[in-house]
Design a protein around this motif. Structure first.
Motif, PDB file in Angstrom:
ATOM      1  N   ASP A   1       0.825  -1.207   0.000  1.00 47.25           N
ATOM      2  CA  ASP A   1       0.000   0.000   0.000  1.00 47.25           C
ATOM      3  C   ASP A   1       0.860   1.257   0.000  1.00 47.25           C
ATOM      4  O   ASP A   1       0.515   2.254  -0.635  1.00 47.25           O
TER       5      ASP A   1
ATOM      6  N   ALA B   1      -0.075   8.643 -12.228  1.00 42.87           N
ATOM      7  CA  ALA B   1       0.651   8.891 -10.978  1.00 42.87           C
ATOM      8  C   ALA B   1       1.364  10.233 -11.017  1.00 42.87           C
ATOM      9  O   ALA B   1       1.485  10.910  -9.997  1.00 42.87           O
TER      10      ALA B   1
ATOM     11  N   GLN C   1      -7.184   4.470  -4.908  1.00 42.00           N
ATOM     12  CA  GLN C   1      -6.905   3.046  -4.798  1.00 42.00           C
ATOM     13  C   GLN C   1      -5.841   2.633  -5.812  1.00 42.00           C
ATOM     14  O   GLN C   1      -5.872   3.053  -6.974  1.00 42.00           O
ATOM     15  N   TRP C   2      -4.932   1.780  -5.335  1.00 41.99           N
ATOM     16  CA  TRP C   2      -3.812   1.342  -6.159  1.00 41.99           C
ATOM     17  C   TRP C   2      -3.949  -0.134  -6.499  1.00 41.99           C
ATOM     18  O   TRP C   2      -4.386  -0.928  -5.677  1.00 41.99           O
TER      19      TRP C   2
ATOM     20  N   ARG D   1       3.124  -0.565  -9.171  1.00 42.95           N
ATOM     21  CA  ARG D   1       2.030   0.129  -8.503  1.00 42.95           C
ATOM     22  C   ARG D   1       1.330   0.994  -9.540  1.00 42.95           C
ATOM     23  O   ARG D   1       1.972   1.798 -10.220  1.00 42.95           O
TER      24      ARG D   1
ATOM     25  N   PRO E   1       5.979   3.571 -12.074  1.00 42.02           N
ATOM     26  CA  PRO E   1       5.180   2.437 -11.592  1.00 42.02           C
ATOM     27  C   PRO E   1       5.990   1.177 -11.325  1.00 42.02           C
ATOM     28  O   PRO E   1       5.615   0.378 -10.462  1.00 42.02           O
TER      29      PRO E   1
ATOM     30  N   HIS F   1       0.497   4.408 -16.627  1.00 42.23           N
ATOM     31  CA  HIS F   1       0.578   4.550 -15.174  1.00 42.23           C
ATOM     32  C   HIS F   1       1.317   5.813 -14.758  1.00 42.23           C
ATOM     33  O   HIS F   1       0.960   6.441 -13.754  1.00 42.23           O
TER      34      HIS F   1
ATOM     35  N   THR G   1      -1.700  -3.082  -6.859  1.00 42.75           N
ATOM     36  CA  THR G   1      -0.329  -3.268  -6.398  1.00 42.75           C
ATOM     37  C   THR G   1       0.139  -4.708  -6.542  1.00 42.75           C
ATOM     38  O   THR G   1      -0.639  -5.656  -6.449  1.00 42.75           O
TER      39      THR G   1
ATOM     40  N   LEU H   1      -2.449   3.237 -10.335  1.00 43.52           N
ATOM     41  CA  LEU H   1      -3.719   3.746  -9.839  1.00 43.52           C
ATOM     42  C   LEU H   1      -4.873   3.113 -10.602  1.00 43.52           C
ATOM     43  O   LEU H   1      -4.869   3.037 -11.829  1.00 43.52           O
ATOM     44  N   LYS H   2      -5.882   2.639  -9.859  1.00 43.18           N
ATOM     45  CA  LYS H   2      -7.059   2.051 -10.494  1.00 43.18           C
ATOM     46  C   LYS H   2      -7.918   3.125 -11.153  1.00 43.18           C
ATOM     47  O   LYS H   2      -8.499   2.903 -12.218  1.00 43.18           O
TER      48      LYS H   2
END
Length: 398
Positions: free
Chosen positions: A19, A246, A380-381, A388, A281, A242, A383, A390-391
């Protein structure tokens, strides 16, 4: 941690760690340069954490990317042979041959000629975002953009682009393992047909250039053409998607630096380099396997073991970067490892930089009131120990 017997290895990559992995990497990095740990499936890896060792490992010829050198029988993504022999997982002799041929086709001029189509794609998606009044940046903007660019690069017919994009999305963000398998099979068949069609009618696209390229009589085989097209698709889609998401989230949490970028767009290339260090990412470089016993950071690692070079940890190493957990577009040392190093440096780096710069410039200047629609901690990620992403990124254009 180093040297613990197999079967009793710590498993750091739990949900809490993933997380927000950076404090965990800092603790591990302070304890030792290298740790032997286990992944969630119990498989052992040697985790390399300090920037100096990661940078050296990326160019160490004793660390093979070829799965044939795995002592555990690691098979990877289970790609068809025609997709598996690409630049990411072959060693120097074959790699240099392929890279030499690809470099003749993937020229700076060809990338620069894409600038107009990248701008057009960004403007079209910005229109879509404006039409929705914001909503989700990922699904509306950052997810489709790289696929549009790759579609132009490979000259994918317009009639095929929707299903092509669906397959890629299912492969990169699947709902089940079966979906991955079906997507890979569909993409494989599609690329085979695309190469065959292009052979019959060469154009001015990247795939035609790869078909036509020659080097002292040498040329790319059918499998090499298909695997390279697949690599362009994978590497050219996922990371850019990503990082745009991000990157924007990172910028919006630093409004004073956003104000500087709006006042002076000439700062954007430097900002993108800092984003590649701070918010890339990829947590890890591709797996490597020592072809002989090797010492890294004072730790002995046996031949055939799995070595993971942790980019995310290296990019937050205070011995290399002062105040590494701070985002600073004016940082003097931005020499990151996000795009690789040495032989495996990303051939598509100029295109990735162009794409991200144009995307962020357009978002910041077209929407001067752009902001997150939710607090950053509510994002929310998706992962894993490898990446990593982001959704979703709910935004408001005000």
């Amino acid at each position: 941690m180093p040297g613990l017997p197999e079967g009793h290895l710590p498993q750091p990559f739990d949900a809490a760690f993933l997380d927000n992995p950076y404090p965990g990497y800092a603790q591990l990095r302070d304890e030792s340069a290298v740790h032997q740990v286990a992944l969630s499936d119990g498989s052992p890896i040697w985790l390399v954490l300090r920037e100096e060792d990661v940078r050296a490992g990326l160019t160490d010829p004793r660390l093979s990317v070829n799965k044939a050198h795995s002592g555990t029988g690691y098979k990877g993504f289970s790609l068809p042979p025609a997709l598996d022999a690409n630049l990411l997982n072959i060693d120097p002799e074959d790699h240099q041959r392929l890279r030499r041929l690809v470099s003749k086709a993937f020229t700076a001029r060809r990338v620069e000629n894409l600038r107009g189509s990248v701008r057009a794609a960004v403007d079209r998606l910005a229109d879509d975002l404006a039409g929705q009044g914001g909503e989700d940046l990922v699904s509306t903007f950052s997810l489709p953009l790289p696929l549009m660019v790759i579609g132009d690069l490979l000259a994918v017919p317009e009639a095929d682009r929707r299903r092509f994009s669906t397959w890629v999305s299912n492969m990169l963000t699947p709902e089940s393992p079966r979906q991955i398998k079906e997507a890979v099979e569909n993409i494989h068949t599609f690329l085979l047909d695309l190469v065959a069609a292009r052979r019959d009618a060469l154009g001015d696209d990247m795939l035609s250039a790869l078909i036509a390229v020659r080097d002292e009589g040498d040329q790319l085989t059918e499998n090499e053409l298909v695997s390279l097209a697949f690599l362009l698709l994978m590497a050219g889609s996922e990371n850019a998607q990503h990082l745009i998401s991000a990157g924007l989230v990172t910028l919006l949490q630093h409004p004073e630096q956003v104000a500087e970028l709006r006042a002076d767009p000439g700062l954007l290339p430097e900002a993108v380099e800092e984003l590649l260090r701070f918010a890339h990412p990829n947590q890890m470089a591709i797996r490597r396997f020592p072809i002989e016993p090797i010492e890294i950071g004072g730790t002995q690692i046996p031949a055939g073991a799995t070595v993971m070079l942790c980019l995310a940890s290296a990019h937050r190493d205070p011995k290399r970067y002062p105040s590494p957990d701070e985002f600073d577009i004016h940082r003097e040392d931005k020499a990151h490892l996000a795009l690789g190093q040495g032989m495996h440096y990303c051939l598509g780096a100029p295109l990735a930089r162009m794409e991200i710069q144009i995307a962020l410039h357009t978002l910041l200047h077209r929407f001067p009131q752009l902001d997150l629609a939710v607090p950053p901690q509510q994002l929310q990620w998706r992962t894993s120990f490898r990446s990593r992403a982001l959704k979703a990124v709910p935004v408001t254009l005000r």
